[in-house]
Write a protein that holds these residues in place. Structure first.
Motif, short mmCIF file in Angstrom:
data_model
loop_
_atom_site.label_atom_id
_atom_site.label_comp_id
_atom_site.label_asym_id
_atom_site.label_seq_id
_atom_site.Cartn_x
_atom_site.Cartn_y
_atom_site.Cartn_z
N ARG A 1387 -8.23 -1.64 -4.29
CA ARG A 1387 -7.43 -0.45 -4.61
C ARG A 1387 -8.30 0.69 -5.10
NH1 ARG A 1387 -5.81 1.58 -9.28
NH2 ARG A 1387 -6.48 -0.26 -10.44
N ARG A 1390 -10.07 3.07 -2.79
CA ARG A 1390 -9.23 4.14 -2.27
C ARG A 1390 -9.35 4.32 -0.75
NH1 ARG A 1390 -6.84 6.26 -6.44
NH2 ARG A 1390 -7.85 6.11 -8.51
N SER A 1392 -7.26 3.22 2.18
CA SER A 1392 -5.94 2.63 2.41
C SER A 1392 -6.01 1.49 3.40
CB SER A 1392 -4.97 3.71 2.92
OG SER A 1392 -4.82 4.73 1.96
N ILE A 1395 -7.31 -1.63 1.70
CA ILE A 1395 -6.30 -2.29 0.86
C ILE A 1395 -5.33 -3.08 1.72
CG2 ILE A 1395 -4.48 -1.91 -0.81
CD1 ILE A 1395 -5.86 0.70 -1.59
N LEU A 1455 -0.49 1.26 -7.69
CA LEU A 1455 -0.57 1.80 -6.34
C LEU A 1455 0.16 3.14 -6.27
CD1 LEU A 1455 0.20 -1.43 -4.28
CD2 LEU A 1455 -2.04 -0.35 -4.56
N SER A 1456 -0.36 4.04 -5.45
CA SER A 1456 0.33 5.30 -5.23
C SER A 1456 1.54 5.08 -4.30
CB SER A 1456 -0.61 6.32 -4.60
OG SER A 1456 -1.00 5.90 -3.29
N GLU A 1458 2.23 6.46 -1.47
CA GLU A 1458 1.81 6.34 -0.06
C GLU A 1458 1.23 4.95 0.19
OE1 GLU A 1458 0.91 8.72 -2.11
OE2 GLU A 1458 2.11 10.40 -1.38
N GLN A 1459 0.43 4.44 -0.75
CA GLN A 1459 -0.13 3.10 -0.58
C GLN A 1459 0.96 2.04 -0.55
OE1 GLN A 1459 -2.80 3.09 -3.94
NE2 GLN A 1459 -4.56 3.75 -2.71
N ARG A 1460 1.96 2.19 -1.42
CA ARG A 1460 3.04 1.22 -1.42
C ARG A 1460 3.75 1.20 -0.08
NH1 ARG A 1460 5.92 2.78 -7.21
NH2 ARG A 1460 4.10 2.38 -8.55
N GLU A 1462 2.68 2.17 2.87
CA GLU A 1462 1.83 1.70 3.97
C GLU A 1462 1.65 0.19 3.90
OE1 GLU A 1462 -2.54 2.62 5.97
OE2 GLU A 1462 -1.87 3.73 4.19
N ILE A 1463 1.40 -0.33 2.69
CA ILE A 1463 1.22 -1.78 2.55
C ILE A 1463 2.51 -2.51 2.92
CG2 ILE A 1463 0.81 -3.62 0.89
CD1 ILE A 1463 -1.02 -1.66 -0.62
#
Length: 1728
Positions: A1387, A1390, A1392, A1395, A1455-1456, A1458-1460, A1462-1463
Motif C-alpha cells: 500500500r 502507492r 495501485s 496492491i 486505503l484510499s 480509488e484503491q478500495r 479498484e481492489i
C-alpha cells in the motif's frame, strides 16, 4: 461546595481529607497552658463529651460566665481558638464570638461584659505566645508542629476581622519564623541522605506552600509594619529560598507559582522592583516561567507607565513557551489560569498609559488572544474553559478600547478554517457574546452558506454556536427576519437524514420557547415535519399547554399513528402530549381517552423495562385526571364525567382481557398495576362493582398466581383478596402444589392459600385443628395447623429416609407457605391467644428439627454430590421430567433419588427455616422485652436456641444458597438484638463478634470451635456472619464494631504468623474483608481501610505458601478493584477500559496516599532485582509468586492515567513510577512485560514518550551494529529486547507521526535489525514487525516515507517466507503479522496495480499467505463493495456478524477510495481468487480444522462474479444438516440467486420456507433470524405476487400459509430489530391494507408496532387469495396456526425462556378473528 472547601482546608493543613474530617468531629483538647488551670470554665470544657457539648460550653462561658476569674476567659478562648483544627465546630463558634456582633449580644452586667479591646489583646497575646513557642524550643520544633502554627495563624486572615487586626500587630514575630521554617523545609527536601519517601516529600512541599502563602499575605497587607522590624535579613533569606523553589522543576506548579509571587512582593518590599521587572523581561530558561508569570500578576495599573514594554516582553516569552510546550498539560493549565487572572487586571491599565504607549496595550491584548485561540479547543477541560474565558475577557477589553482588529482575527480564523471547526465555533461564540450577532453574520458569510447547512446537528460546537446566536439575534432582529433566518434553518436541517434529530428538536423547542404563539402557527401545519419535532416543541413550552385539546383535534390521526409507531421516542412524546396538562383537574376528552385505549391495547406487551416504566408513569398521570372525573361523576354526573366513567369501564375491560394465558411478562406487569390503580380509584370515590357493570377477571387472576415473577403473584393475590366474592381454591389441589418438588409450584400453592384464607366463603373447607380455633384470624390459623400437620409427617419421613422425603414431602413448600401466611399477620395480636402461642412454639421446634435433619447435607464437604442411604428403587427415568412438570405421588415413587433432589430439599428447607426464625425474632414479642407475663411468642430459651442455630449454620454450612439465606435470617435477628431494650439481648451481638474474631485468629481457647469453620469455599458462611453483625449496628449510628473488626482482620493479615494455623487465619481474614469491602451498606465507611486491604492482598500474593491464601488474596484484590474503580463496563472497541473504570493518579493517591509509597518501593525493588539479576537464584515457585504480585500491581496501575493537574499541587505523580516500569519491561514473564509497557505508555507525557523512543532506537541501532559485526561475545537478552520492542509499540501508538524524522529513523533501524533477529528469536522478530506495522498503519498521508526507506522496509518482506513460517511454527506463533506487514508495504508503495496484484494474485497462492488471513481480507473487501451498492445484498449486520479483526479493518481504512474500488473490482472479477476459493471450499468439505474459516468461505463464494452456485443444490442443502457457521454463506447464496431469478419455481418454495422457519426458531442467533427476515422480504417483494396471482386453482395454500406463519413468527420475534425488519417487510411489500392504500397514492406506508400490524396483515393476506371456499380458508388457517399450536410451540412460547415477546394465544385469537371475518364475507357473497 462545602465538601470541596473542607478538602482544600485539609490539604492546607497537610492532612488527608478523611483524617481531617475525623479531626473535625473529634474533641478539641485543652491548650497545654490550661491543662492544670483550676478555673471552673476550664473544667466545664474538659468535661464535655462531644464536639457539640464543647460548642455549647464555649457559648455559655462567653455569654454567661460571671465569676471572679472572668477576666481570664478571653485569653482562654483565644488560646482555644488557635489550638482548634481548621473548620472545627468549636473554632467556627469561637470565630463568631470574637466579633462585633457577638459583643452586641452580651447580656451580662457591665463589669462582666467583654470589650473589643480585651478580645483583641487576648488574641494578640495568644498569637505572640504561639509564635514564641516556635522560637525558643531547642532542638527545633517538628515540621508538623510548625506547619500547624502557621496554618492556624494564617486562618486569621480568612473571614475573621478580629484575627486579622490582631495578627497585624504580631507580623514582626511571624516573618522571621516563616523564613527560618522555609529554610528548614527546603534543606530537608534537598538532602539526599534523608531518603525521604514520596509521600513525606509531598508533605514537605505542602508545608513550603503554606509558609510561602502566609508570607505573601503578610507582605501584601503589612509591608509597612515589616519595614519597622529589627531584623531585615528575613527578606534576603526568603528571596534566596523562593528563587530556588520557583526554579526547581520537581516542585509542584502551585508551590512554584506562590514562590514566584513571593519574589515579586519581596522585590517591591526591598525597593528593587524595577530591576526585578527588567530581569524578568529578558529571555530566560523555561524553568523561569513561574517567576515571569508572577511578575505580570504583581504589576499594578500605575506600574505600566514605566514597565509596559517589559510586561509585553514577558508576555511574549510566556506565550512562546505555551506554544512550544503545547503537549505539556500541567504547564498549559498553569499558564491558562494565570493569564486569565492577569487579563482581569488589565481593565484600568490603558488609563495609566501615556498616548505613545497605547500600542503596547493593544499588543498585550493581541498576545493574550493568540494564547487563547491556540488552546480554546484543548483536550483538557480546564485549559479549554480558561482559554474561552480569557478570550471573552480580551474581547471585552478590546471593545472598550476600540480595538476592532482583534475581532477581525477571529473572523478570519473562522473563514479561513485556520483551526478545527470546534475551535473556530467556540471562538466565534465568545465574540458573539461580546459584539452581538449582526456583525458576525456580516463578517462570516460561510455561516449560512456552508457551516450551518452542512454541520448543524452533526457537530457539537456548531450546535452550541447556533443556539447562542439564535437567542442573541432574537433580541435584536425583527421577527420575520429572525424566523426566516434561524427557524427556517432548523426546519431545513430536520429533513436531512444524517442529522441528529434529537439535537435539532431541542433547538426547535428552544426557538419555540422564544416565540411560542407565532412559531407554533408555523410549525404545526407543516406536514413535512416529523411529529416528534412538533410534540417536543409543544411539550417544551408552557404557554402552548392550554391549547393542547385544540391541537389534538388537528393532529388526531398523527398522534394515533405515533402511539402505535415503531419509534419509541415519538410514542412516549405522543403519550405525554395526551396525559400531561398544567391543570391536573382538567378532565380527559373523548379523543384523549380513545388514544389512551389505543396505546394500552398495543403497547402493553413492550418487553423494554425502561419504556414500560416511563409509560406506566405517564398512564398514572392519566388516572389522576380520571380520578377528578370520577369525583365529578359522583357529584353531578355531567356529560364529561360520564364519558370518563365509561372510559374507566372500557379500560378495566381491556386490562382484564390482557391477562390471557401466555401473555408475556410486560403485558402482565403493566396490566396488573393499572388494574390495581383503577380499582383503587373506584374504591376511593365509592363506586361499587355493580355500578361498573363488570366482573373481575377471577380466573385470569388465579392463573397469574402461577406467574414466574413473585411481584406479579403479589399483585394478583391483592386483587383477589380485595374483590373476590368467594374462594374457588380446593385444599387437595393446594396441598399437591405445596408438596411438589418444583419451587415455583410451592410459591403458587402458598399464594393460593393466602387468597383462600382471606375469602369470605370457601367452596371446600380445611380440616379443623385438633386444638380448636382462635378468635384472631381463625381461617389462617386453621391453614397453618393444616400445614403443620403435613410438616410433622414430612419430618418423620425425613428422619427415617431423607431420600424418600425429598421426593414425596420435600418440606420446603410447606415451610414457605407457613412463612408466607405469617407475613400477613400482626404478631403482637397473636401473643394474646394461647392457641397462637402454642402454634409458634411447635413451629419453632419443628423448624429446628428440620434444620438438624438437613444440616448433614448442606454442611457436607461436597453438598452437590451428597447422597444418604435411601430405600428407593432404581429407575432410568430422567431427572428433567421431575422438575419440568408436576408429578403425582405414584409417579414420584418410581423415580430414582438423585443427589440433586436431596440437595434441593435440604438447602431450600434450610432457607425457609432461617427466614421463618429470622422474621419471628424480628417481628414477634419477646419474653425479655414484655412487661406483662405471657404476652410473648418467643421465650428466652427459644431465642438462645435460635441464636445458636444461626451461628452453627453460618459456621458449618458449605452450600452457598443455604448460608446466604442463613445470613438473611441472622441479619433480622441481629437487627432486633442491637435495638433491643433488654441489656442481655443487646450485648449478645458484641459477644458473638468477639467469639468470631477469636475463632478467625485461631486463639487457643477457641481452637475447637475454629476447626468447624470451612477452610474452603471462601470461608463459606463466616464472612456473612460478620457482615450481618457489622451492618446491622449501623442503624444505631455507631461504627465501633466495623472498626474493631477491620483493625483485627488487618492485623491478622499483617502479622504473618507461621504455620498452618496462621495460613488458615489469614485466609479467613481475607475472605471476611472481601465480604465487608463488597457490602453496599458499608459504602464509604470502609474507604479508610482500603489502602491497607490492598497491601494485604498484594502481600498475600507474594508471601502466601498455600493456594488457599493466594486464592483468598486474589479474590480480595478483585473486590477492592471493583470498589475503587467501579463495576467493569463494556470495553471500547480497541480493548481499552471504559473511562468510568479508570481514575486519575491524582485522585487515587489523594484517597489512598500510603499506596504511593507501597507501589514505589515494590516497583523499585522489582526493577533493581531485574537489573542486578538477583532473581536467578530463586526457585520457580518464588519467581512465579513474585510475578503474580507484580502483574496484580500493574493491573491496578493500568487503570490510572495522568491528571491534567499532574505536578500542579502534589509530587505524587505517576511519572515517578516510569523509570522502574521501564526496568520491569524486561521481566522474564511475558504478561508482565506487556502490562509494564502498557502502563508506561499510560503514564508518560508526549515529550517523555519521544525521549524514550529516541533512547530505545539508539540502543536498537547499537545492537544492530554489534549483530552486523557478528560479535561472538554478544549474549542477546531476548526478554530485554522483547520488552523494548513492546514499549516502543505502545509509545508509538501514543505519539504517532508527530515527529516524522524520528519515526523514519525508527523504521530504518528496525528494518536493518530484522534479518539477524529472525535467526536468533522469532518472538522478538514478531514484535519488531508489529512495531513496523503500527508505524506503517499511521502513514496515510503521502510523502511520509521516501523510496529509499521503502526499499529498506521491503527487504524485510523479501526474507525467506518458508524460514519465517518454520521459525514461527517452532514457537507456536502465527505468521499473520508478517502478511499484514506485506499488505501495508504494498500500500505504501502507492502503485495501485501492485496492491491489486498482491491481494488478488499473491494471496491466492497457498505458499504466500495464511488461508484465514486471505479469506478474511477478501470477504471484508467484497462485503464493503456489496454494501456500497444501491440494492445491496449485505448490510452492516453481516459485517458485524463475521467479527473481522482490527488489523483487517484498519488496513481497509488506510486505503484510499480509488484503491478500495479498484481492489474490490479486481477481487470480484479475478479468476485466480475464484479458483482459490473454490479449491479451499472443496478441501473444507473433506476436512476442515476451522469452523470460522469454513463459514467465511461459504459467505465469500456468493460475493464473486461467477460463484458457480446452483439454486437446486442450495435448496437441497437447506434440507440437510450443516454447521451453523455455514448458514450465513448459504443465506447469501440463496438471496443472490433468488434475487437474480425472475421467478422462483414452485418446487423451491416449500424447502426455502421450511429452511427459513427453522432459522427463526428462538434458539437461533439473532443474526440468522434477521437474515431469515431479509430472505422473506426478498420473496415477498419479487415472487409472492406471482404465487398469489396464479389463480384460485393454481395457488398453493400450503406455500402461502407457511409464508404467513413465517412472517408472524418474525413479527413476534424476541429481538426488536428482527421485529422491526418484519414490519418493514409487511409494509414495504404491500401486505397490509394501509400499505396497499399508500402504494396506490405513491406515499410511504407508516411503520407501526407488530401487535397493531398483525391483524391487518392476516386480513390482507386472506383477501389477496380471493378464495371462495370455506374449506380452503380453514386449511389456510390450520397451516398458519401450526407453528403456534404444536406441543413444541406450547413448550417454547408459554415458558417464555428463549422468546419473551411472543404471545401464542394472542396470535391465535387474531388468526381466528381473521378467519371468522373471512367466513362471514364468504357467506355474504354466497347469500347475494
Amino acid at each position: 461546595m462545602n465538601d470541596l472547601n473542607l478538602r482544600v482546608a485539609a490539604l492546607k493543613l497537610c492532612a488527608h481529607p478523611k483524617r481531617f474530617a475525623e479531626l473535625r468531629d473529634a474533641l478539641v483538647p485543652l491548650p497545654n497552658t490550661w491543662i492544670t488551670a483550676p478555673h471552673d470554665f476550664v473544667r466545664q470544657f474538659a468535661a464535655a463529651g462531644s464536639s457539640a457539648e464543647q460548642v455549647q460550653v464555649v457559648k455559655d462561658v462567653f455569654y454567661e460566665y460571671q465569676q471572679q476569674d472572668h477576666e481570664k476567659v478571653p485569653r482562654f478562648l483565644a488560646d482555644l481558638l488557635l489550638a482548634s483544627p481548621l473548620k472545627h465546630a468549636v473554632r467556627n463558634q469561637l470565630t463568631k464570638l470574637f466579633s462585633d456582633n457577638a459583643l452586641a449580644k452580651q447580656n451580662a452586667t457591665p463589669h462582666h461584659r467583654h470589650s473589643r479591646e480585651l478580645l483583641l489583646e487576648a488574641l494578640q497575646q495568644s498569637l505572640g505566645e504561639m509564635a514564641s513557642s516556635l522560637a525558643v524550643i531547642t532542638p527545633p520544633v517538628s515540621h508538623e508542629r510548625t506547619n500547624d502554627v502557621f496554618a492556624s495563624a494564617n486562618a486569621c486572615l480568612q473571614n475573621f476581622p478580629f484575627g486579622r487586626e490582631a495578627l497585624g500587630t504580631q507580623v514582626h514575630l511571624f516573618a522571621p519564623l516563616l523564613t527560618t521554617a522555609l529554610e528548614r523545609y527546603w534543606t530537608d527536601i534537598c538532602d539526599p541522605s534523608l531518603e525521604l519517601s514520596p509521600t513525606r516529600r509531598n508533605e514537605l512541599y505542602l508545608y513550603v506552600q503554606n509558609a510561602l502563602r502566609f508570607l505573601v499575605s503578610l507582605l501584601a497587607e503589612w509591608s509597612d509594619q515589616l519595614h519597622l522590624t529589627e531584623d531585615q535579613r528575613f527578606s534576603d533569606t526568603a528571596n534566596v529560598v523562593a528563587q530556588k523553589v520557583a526554579r526547581h522543576e520537581d516542585t509542584p506548579w502551585d508551590v512554584r507559582s506562590i514562590a514566584g509571587l513571593l519574589i515579586g512582593h519581596l522585590a517591591r518590599f526591598s525597593g528593587t522592583f524595577q530591576t526585578y521587572v527588567e530581569d524578568c523581561s529578558r529571555p530566560q530558561a523555561e524553568q523561569d516561567v513561574p517567576v515571569q508569570t508572577a511578575a505580570l500578576l504583581v504589576l499594578r495599573p500605575a506600574d505600566y507607565a514605566k514597565n509596559a514594554a517589559q510586561a509585553l516582553a514577558i508576555l511574549k516569552t510566556i506565550v512562546a513557551v505555551g506554544e512550544q510546550k503545547s503537549t505539556v498539560t500541567n504547564l498549559l493549565v498553569f499558564l491558562s489560569k494565570h493569564l486569565f487572572i492577569y487579563s482581569k487586571s488589565l481593565a484600568e491599565m490603558h488609563v495609566h498609559l501615556p498616548d505613545d504607549q497605547k500600542l503596547v496595550y493593544e499588543q498585550i491584548l493581541a498576545q493574550l488572544q493568540i494564547f487563547a485561540l491556540q488552546n480554546i479547543s484543548n483536550d483538557t477541560d480546564s485549559v479549554r474553559h480558561m482559554s474561552s474565558a480569557l478570550l471573552h475577557q480580551v474581547l471585552q477589553h478590546a471593545r472598550a478600547a476600540g480595538q476592532e482588529e482583534l475581532f477581525q482575527v477571529v473572523y478570519r480564523q473562522f473563514e479561513d478554517r485556520a483551526t478545527s471547526l470546534n475551535a473556530s465555533c467556540m471562538a466565534l461564540e465568545q465574540l458573539v457574546a461580546v459584539a452581538g450577532v449582526s456583525q458576525s453574520i456580516e463578517n462570516c458569510p460561510s455561516l449560512f452558506g456552508v457551516i450551518f447547512p452542512r454541520h448543524l446537528g452533526c457537530e457539537d460546537g456548531v450546535d452550541a454556536l447556533f443556539k447562542v446566536m439564535m437567542v442573541s439575534a432574537h433580541k435584536t432582529e425583527p421577527f420575520a427576519e429572525w424566523q426566516s433566518r434561524w427557524f427556517g434553518q432548523l426546519l431545513a436541517a430536520i429533513h436531512v437524514p444524517e442529522k441528529r434529530r434529537p439535537v435539532i428538536e431541542d433547538l426547535i423547542a428552544q426557538a419555540v420557547q422564544l416565540e411560542p404563539t407565532r412559531l407554533a402557527q408555523l410549525l404545526l401545519p407543516d406536514d413535512r415535519l416529523p411529529l416528534s419535532c412538533k410534540l417536543a416543541a409543544i411539550l417544551g413550552v408552557r404557554q402552548l399547554s392550554v391549547k393542547r385539546q385544540l391541537l389534538l383535534q388537528s393532529m388526531k390521526e398523527e398522534v394515533e399513528r405515533a402511539l402505535i409507531g415503531l419509534d419509541d421516542h415519538t410514542r412516549l412524546l405522543a403519550l405525554r402530549f395526551l396525559v400531561e396538562t398544567p391543570r391536573p383537574s382538567e378532565l380527559l376528552n373523548a379523543d384523549q381517552m380513545s388514544a389512551i385505549e389505543l396505546y394500552v391495547r398495543h403497547n402493553a406487551n413492550n418487553p423494554s423495562a425502561h419504556l414500560r416504566q416511563i409509560g406506566y408513569g405517564l398512564l398514572q398521570k392519566a388516572l389522576k385526571r380520571v380520578h377528578f372525573g370520577l369525583v365529578e361523576y359522583r357529584k353531578s354526573r355531567s356529560p364529561a364525567s360520564q364519558e370518563v366513567f365509561q372510559f374507566l369501564i372500557r379500560l378495566i375491560r381491556i386490562l382484564s382481557e390482557n391477562l390471557f394465558p401466555s401473555a408475556n411478562y410486560g403485558r402482565r406487569w403493566l396490566s396488573l398495576r393499572l388494574l390495581r390503580d383503577c380499582l383503587e380509584l373506584t374504591t376511593m370515590v365509592g363506586i361499587t362493582f355493580s355500578e361498573l357493570g363488570i366482573e373481575l377477571p377471577t380466573k385470569a387472576l388465579m392463573a397469574c398466581l402461577g406467574d414466574s415473577y413473585e411481584h406479579n403473584k403479589v399483585l394478583a393475590a391483592q386483587l383477589l383478596e380485595t374483590f373476590q366474592s368467594h374462594s374457588l381454591f380446593k385444599p387437595n389441589e393446594m396441598i399437591q402444589l405445596l408438596l411438589s418438588l418444583r419451587p415455583s409450584d410451592s410459591a403458587t400453592g402458598a399464594f393460593q392459600l393466602q387468597v383462600y384464607c382471606k375469602g369470605n366463603i370457601a367452596e371446600s373447607a380445611l380440616p379443623m385443628p385438633t386444638h380448636g380455633d382462635t378468635n384472631h384470624e381463625p381461617l389462617t390459623f386453621r391453614a397453618l395447623q393444616w400445614c403443620l400437620q403435613h410438616l410433622r409427617e414430612g419430618l418423620c419421613l425425613a428422619q427415617l429416609d431423607l431420600g424418600e422425603a425429598a421426593k414425596l414431602n420435600p418440606l420446603y413448600g410447606l415451610l414457605f407457605a407457613s412463612r408466607h401466611l405469617l407475613q400477613q399477620l400482626k404478631l403482637k395480636k397473636l401473643a394474646q391467644e394461647p392457641g397462637w402461642r402454642q402454634y409458634i412454639e411447635e413451629l419453632v421446634t419443628i423448624c429446628l428439627a428440620v434444620s438438624s435433619v438437613v444440616l448433614p447435607v448442606v454442611s457436607s464437604a461436597s453438598p452437590e454430590g451428597h447422597l444418604p442411604e435411601t430405600c428407593d428403587q432404581e429407575t432410568d427415568q430422567p431427572l428433567t421430567n421431575v422438575l419440568d412438570r408436576q408429578m403425582t405421588r405414584e409417579e414420584l415413587q418410581q423415580v430414582r433419588t438423585t443427589p440433586q433432589m436431596i440437595l434441593l430439599c435440604a438447602w431450600r428447607s434450610s432457607k425457609e427455616v432461617c427466614l421463618i426464625l429470622g422474621e419471628l425474632v424480628q417481628r414477634a414479642p419477646l419474653e425479655e422485652e414484655q412487661q406483662r407475663q405471657g404476652d410473648f411468642l418467643l421465650s428466652c430459651a427459644q431465642l438462645e436456641a435460635i441464636g445458636e442455630h444461626f451461628l452453627q449454620l453460618l459456621a458449618e454450612t458449605k452450600h452457598r444458597g443455604a448460608f446466604e439465606q442463613a445470613y438473611v435470617g441472622f441479619t433480622m435477628l441481629c437487627r432486633r438484638f442491637w435495638h433491643s431494650e433488654s441489656l442481655r439481648l443487646n450485648q449478645l451481638p458484641g459477644q458473638w463478634v468477639n467469639e468470631a474474631m477469636a475463632m478467625v485468629s485461631g486463639q487457643e481457647e477457641w481452637a475447637g470451635k475454629g476447626a468447624r469453620l470451612c477452610a474452603t469455599r471462601r470461608s463459606a458462611g463466616m464472612p456473612f456472619m460478620l457482615q450481618a453483625l457489622v451492618c446491622t449496628e449501623l442503624k444505631l449510628g455507631t461504627h465501633a464494631t466495623l472498626y474493631r473488626c477491620m483493625h483485627h482482620l488487618l492485623e491478622v493479615c499483617e502479622r504473618r504468623t507461621a504455620g498452618a494455623a496462621g495460613i488458615t487465619a489469614r485466609s479467613h481474614a481475607l475472605n471476611i474483608m472481601r465480604a465487608l469491602f463488597r457490602s453496599s451498606e458499608l459504602a464509604e465507611l470502609v474507604t479508610e481501610f482500603m489502602a491497607r486491604g490492598i497491601q494485604c492482598a498484594l502481600d498475600g500474593l507474594l508471601l502466601a505458601e498455600e493456594w488457599a491464601e493466594r486464592n483468598s488474596a486474589t479474590l480480595l484484590l478483585a473486590a477492592l478493584i471493583v470498589r475503587v474503580f467501579g463495576v467493569e463496563r463494556a470495553r471500547l472497541e480497541t480493548g481499552e477500559l471504559h473511562v468510568r473504570n479508570r481514575m486519575t493518579g491524582r485522585i487515587f493517591f489523594t484517597r489512598y496516599p500510603q499506596l504511593f509509597d507501597y507501589f514505589h518501593a515494590a516497583l523499585q525493588r522489582e526493577s533493581e532485582q531485574m537489573d542486578s539479576g538477583a532473581r536467578g537464584g530463586e526457585n520457580a515457585s518464588g519467581k512465579r509468586r513474585q510475578a503474580v504480585q507484580l502483574e496484580a500491581m500493574l493491573l491496578m496501575l493500568s487503570r490510572l492515567y495522568p491528571s491534567s493537574l499532574e505536578g500542579a499541587e502534589s509530587t505524587l505523580n505517576l511519572s515517578e513510577f516510569v523509570p522502574f516500569l521501564i526496568g520491569i519491561c524486561h521481566s522474564h514473564d511475558l504478561m508482565t512485560r506487556e502490562l509494564a509497557a502498557q502502563v508506561v505508555a499510560n503514564f508518560v507525557t508526549h515529550e517523555q514518550a519521544l525521549a524514550e523512543i529516541r533512547r530505545i532506537v539508539i540502543e536498537l541501532k547499537a545492537l544492530q551494529l554489534r549483530l552486523q559485526r557478528q560479535d561472538e561475545a554478544l549474549k542477546l537478552n531476548t526478554n530485554l529486547l522483547h520488552g523494548q520492542l513492546l514499549l516502543l509499540l505502545h509509545l508509538h501508538r501514543l505519539v504517532r507521526w508527530t515527529r516524522p524524522s524520528l519515526v523514519r529513523m525508527q523504521l530504518h533501524t528496525l528494518a536493518a535489525l530484522a534479518t539477524p533477529l529472525l535467526q536468533r528469536d522469532a518472538c522478538a522478530f514478531g514484535a519488531l514487525v508489529e512495531v513496523m506495522v503500527a508505524a506503517m498503519e499511521d502513514a496515510v498521508e503521502p510523502g511520509l516515507l521516501d523510496f529509499q526507506l521503502l526499499e529498506q522496509i521491503g527487504a524485510v518482506y523479501l526474507l525467506d517466507h518458508k524460514e519465517v513460517h518454520r521459525r514461527c511454527q517452532q514457537l507456536g506463533i502465527s505468521k499473520r503479522f508478517y502478511q499484514i506487514f506485506g499488505l501495508h508495504l504494498h500500500r505504501l508503495r502507492r502503485i495501485s496495480q501492485g496492491i491489486v496484484l498482491h491481494i488478488v494474485e499473491d494471496l491466492a497462492e497457498p505458499m504466500w499467505a495464511l488461508d484465514e488471513l486471505r479469506v478474511e481480507l477478501w470477504l471484508y473487501i467484497l462485503l464493503q463493495r456489496s454494501l456500497s451498492k444501491q440494492h445491496s445484498l449485505v448490510s452492516e449486520q453481516d459485517i458485524e456478524h463475521f467479527d473481522f479483526s482490527r488489523d483487517i479493518r484498519r488496513y481497509y481504512e488506510t486505503l484510499s477510495q480509488e484503491q478500495r474500488q479498484e481492489i474490490a473490482r479486481e477481487l470480484y472479477e479475478s479468476p485466480a481468487v475464484r479458483s482459490s476459493v473454490l479449491q479451499m471450499l472443496k478441501s473444507s468439505r473433506i476436512s476442515c480444522w476451522s469452523l470460522q474459516l469454513a463459514g467465511r468461505l461459504a459467505a465469500l463464494q456468493p460475493l464473486l462474479r461467477d460463484p458457480e452456485l446452483d439454486l437446486n443444490q442450495l435448496v437441497q442443502r437447506c434440507s440437510e444438516e450443516h454447521s451453523v457457521h455455514q448458514e450465513a454463506g448459504l443465506l447469501l447464496g440463496l438471496r443472490r440467486l433468488i434475487g437474480e431469478s425472475k421467478t422462483l419455481e414452485r418446487k423451491h418454495w416449500l424447502p426455502v420456507l421450511k429452511y427459513a422457519q427453522r432459522l427463526v426458531h428462538p434458539g437461533q442467533p439473532v443474526y440468522l433470524r434477521h437474515q431469515a427476515a431479509e430472505l422473506c422480504d426478498l420473496l415477498a417483494r419479487h415472487h409472492l405476487r406471482h404465487q398469489l396471482g396464479a389463480g384460485n386453482s393454481n395457488v398453493s395454500i400450503e406455500l402461502v400459509g407457511r409464508f404467513v406463519a413465517l412472517v408472524l413468527l418474525l413479527l413476534h420475534d424476541d429481538a426488536e430489530w428482527v421485529r422491526h425488519r418484519a414490519v418493514q417487510l409487511v409494509c414495504g411489500a404491500g401486505l397490509s391494507s394501509g400499505a396497499a392504500r399508500e402504494s396506490v397514492h405513491g406515499a410511504r406506508s407508516p411503520l407501526i408496532l407488530p401487535s397493531a400490524l398483525t391483524q391487518d396483515f392476516l386480513d390482507t393476506m386472506i383477501d389477496e387469495l380471493s378464495v371462495d371456499d370455506v374449506q380452503v380458508v380453514q386449511r389456510l388457517v390450520d397451516i398458519i396456526s401450526e407453528p403456534f399450536i404444536s406441543a413444541e410451540a406450547k413448550e417454547l412460547f408459554d415458558k417464555q425462556e428463549n422468546n419473551h415477546y411472543c404471545e401464542r394465544n394472542h396470535v391465535l385469537v387474531g388468526l381466528w378473528d381473521a378467519h371468522a371475518r373471512a367466513r362471514r364475507a364468504l357467506h355474504e357473497v354466497s347469500n347475494k
